[in-house]
Design a protein around this motif. Structure first.
Motif, PDB file in Angstrom:
ATOM      1  N   ILE A 239       0.809  -1.204   0.000  1.00  0.00           N
ATOM      2  CA  ILE A 239       0.000   0.000   0.000  1.00  0.00           C
ATOM      3  C   ILE A 239       0.847   1.261   0.000  1.00  0.00           C
ATOM      4  CG2 ILE A 239      -1.879  -1.160   1.168  1.00  0.00           C
ATOM      5  CD1 ILE A 239      -1.049   0.031   3.751  1.00  0.00           C
TER       6      ILE A 239
ATOM      7  N   ARG B 139      -5.288   1.289  -2.103  1.00  0.00           N
ATOM      8  CA  ARG B 139      -4.613   1.980  -1.018  1.00  0.00           C
ATOM      9  C   ARG B 139      -5.055   3.430  -0.902  1.00  0.00           C
ATOM     10  NH1 ARG B 139       0.748   1.782  -4.665  1.00  0.00           N
ATOM     11  NH2 ARG B 139       0.558   3.806  -5.674  1.00  0.00           N
TER      12      ARG B 139
ATOM     13  N   VAL C 119       0.588   7.876   6.937  1.00  0.00           N
ATOM     14  CA  VAL C 119      -0.490   6.916   7.214  1.00  0.00           C
ATOM     15  C   VAL C 119      -0.883   6.240   5.909  1.00  0.00           C
ATOM     16  CG1 VAL C 119      -2.841   6.605   8.068  1.00  0.00           C
ATOM     17  CG2 VAL C 119      -1.360   8.307   9.132  1.00  0.00           C
ATOM     18  N   ALA C 120      -1.006   4.917   5.960  1.00  0.00           N
ATOM     19  CA  ALA C 120      -1.426   4.169   4.780  1.00  0.00           C
ATOM     20  C   ALA C 120      -2.499   3.157   5.168  1.00  0.00           C
ATOM     21  CB  ALA C 120      -0.236   3.454   4.151  1.00  0.00           C
ATOM     22  N   LEU C 121      -3.546   3.149   4.398  1.00  0.00           N
ATOM     23  CA  LEU C 121      -4.653   2.212   4.603  1.00  0.00           C
ATOM     24  C   LEU C 121      -4.845   1.464   3.299  1.00  0.00           C
ATOM     25  CD1 LEU C 121      -7.167   1.188   6.226  1.00  0.00           C
ATOM     26  CD2 LEU C 121      -8.426   3.104   5.218  1.00  0.00           C
ATOM     27  N   GLY C 122      -4.919   0.143   3.366  1.00  0.00           N
ATOM     28  CA  GLY C 122      -5.023  -0.580   2.109  1.00  0.00           C
ATOM     29  C   GLY C 122      -5.560  -1.983   2.241  1.00  0.00           C
TER      30      GLY C 122
ATOM     31  N   ASP D   9      -5.967  -6.787   4.790  1.00  0.00           N
ATOM     32  CA  ASP D   9      -6.236  -5.357   4.881  1.00  0.00           C
ATOM     33  C   ASP D   9      -5.583  -4.825   6.140  1.00  0.00           C
ATOM     34  OD1 ASP D   9      -8.631  -5.017   7.082  1.00  0.00           O
ATOM     35  OD2 ASP D   9      -8.869  -6.868   5.935  1.00  0.00           O
ATOM     36  N   GLY D  10      -5.203  -3.562   6.100  1.00  0.00           N
ATOM     37  CA  GLY D  10      -4.504  -3.043   7.259  1.00  0.00           C
ATOM     38  C   GLY D  10      -4.260  -1.552   7.228  1.00  0.00           C
ATOM     39  N   LEU D  11      -3.779  -1.083   8.368  1.00  0.00           N
ATOM     40  CA  LEU D  11      -3.443   0.317   8.577  1.00  0.00           C
ATOM     41  C   LEU D  11      -2.004   0.376   9.052  1.00  0.00           C
ATOM     42  CD1 LEU D  11      -4.289   3.348   8.983  1.00  0.00           C
ATOM     43  CD2 LEU D  11      -4.914   2.702  11.318  1.00  0.00           C
TER      44      LEU D  11
ATOM     45  N   SER E 131       1.143  -0.803  13.251  1.00  0.00           N
ATOM     46  CA  SER E 131       0.315  -1.352  12.182  1.00  0.00           C
ATOM     47  C   SER E 131      -0.774  -2.235  12.768  1.00  0.00           C
ATOM     48  CB  SER E 131       1.159  -2.168  11.195  1.00  0.00           C
ATOM     49  OG  SER E 131       1.685  -3.324  11.815  1.00  0.00           O
TER      50      SER E 131
END
Length: 220
Positions: A18, A114, A126-129, A136-138, A150
């Motif tokens: 992501i 993402r 910050v990455a969200l994907g 899936d994750g942050l 994370s």
């Protein structure tokens, strides 16, 4: 199943998936639009939208890199938003600051969806994907780009929370697909040194590990 199997701290694919390149390289700056006067001809490669003073405010066209794009500029000619599709089919939406630095990105690349948020200097924080394999994750980073926290949901549905120092994960909390929680503390070499788990029979256990990561003591 051992504590090492239950609390895996290998780098997940989503963390890298992501985090891609910023979109700023995809979009043309206002200076490349040219044409201060209202265009008399709409070509098949570029359409330029200007305001009442002839300043470029938007563009629809194809860049030299093969990106079909819609770019929107503010009154000063700075790129502020862009929507594009790369030659390989990857779509992306970018939001930019007044200085042209990327502040937010939404994209789809190699099957990974993402959303990335950047600080005022253009560094991702910050990455969200959702990765191609169903995870899936942050992911949250510090100002130097180090992954510090994370939260990941694996493809099998198991959630994991990781907290890290500047180099590696130091604490992990997870729940296995069959509902068993576990907490692990890792050394600065990345080896598990202590683990608190709840087994399938409902009994809790505290396990201590030596420098090599082998269990040395357990309670009970």
């Amino acid at each position: 199943m051992t504590i090492k199997e239950r609390i895996g701290f290998a780098t997940l694919t989503i963390a890298g998936a992501i985090l891609g390149g910023a979109l700023s390289g995809h979009f043309l700056g206002a200076g490349s639009v040219g044409a201060a006067a209202t265009p008399k001809l709409i070509t098949s490669q570029k359409f330029v939208l200007v305001d009442t003073n002839g300043n470029p405010r938007g563009e629809f066209g194809v860049t030299a890199k093969g990106v079909a794009q819609i770019a929107v500029f503010d009154g000063a000619g700075a790129l502020r938003a862009g929507l594009g599709v790369a030659a390989d089919g990857g779509p992306a939406l970018g939001i930019f600051g007044k200085d042209g630095k990327t502040r937010a990105e939404i994209g789809l690349a190699s099957g990974n969806a993402r959303v990335i948020l950047f600080d005022p200097t253009g560094k991702p924080l910050v990455a969200l994907g959702v990765s191609y394999d169903g995870q899936d994750g942050l992911v949250m980073m510090d100002k130097n780009g180090n992954h510090r926290a994370s939260m990941i949901i694996a493809a099998d549905g198991a959630p994991t929370l990781r907290l890290a120092d500047k180099e590696r994960t130091r604490l992990g909390l997870d729940v296995t697909p069959d509902g068993l929680p576990g907490l692990a503390l890792l050394s600065n070499q990345g080896r598990t040194r202590a683990a608190l788990t709840l087994n399938s029979d409902g009994a809790g256990a505290l396990t201590l590990f030596d420098d090599a990561g082998n269990p040395s003591n357990s309670v009970p």
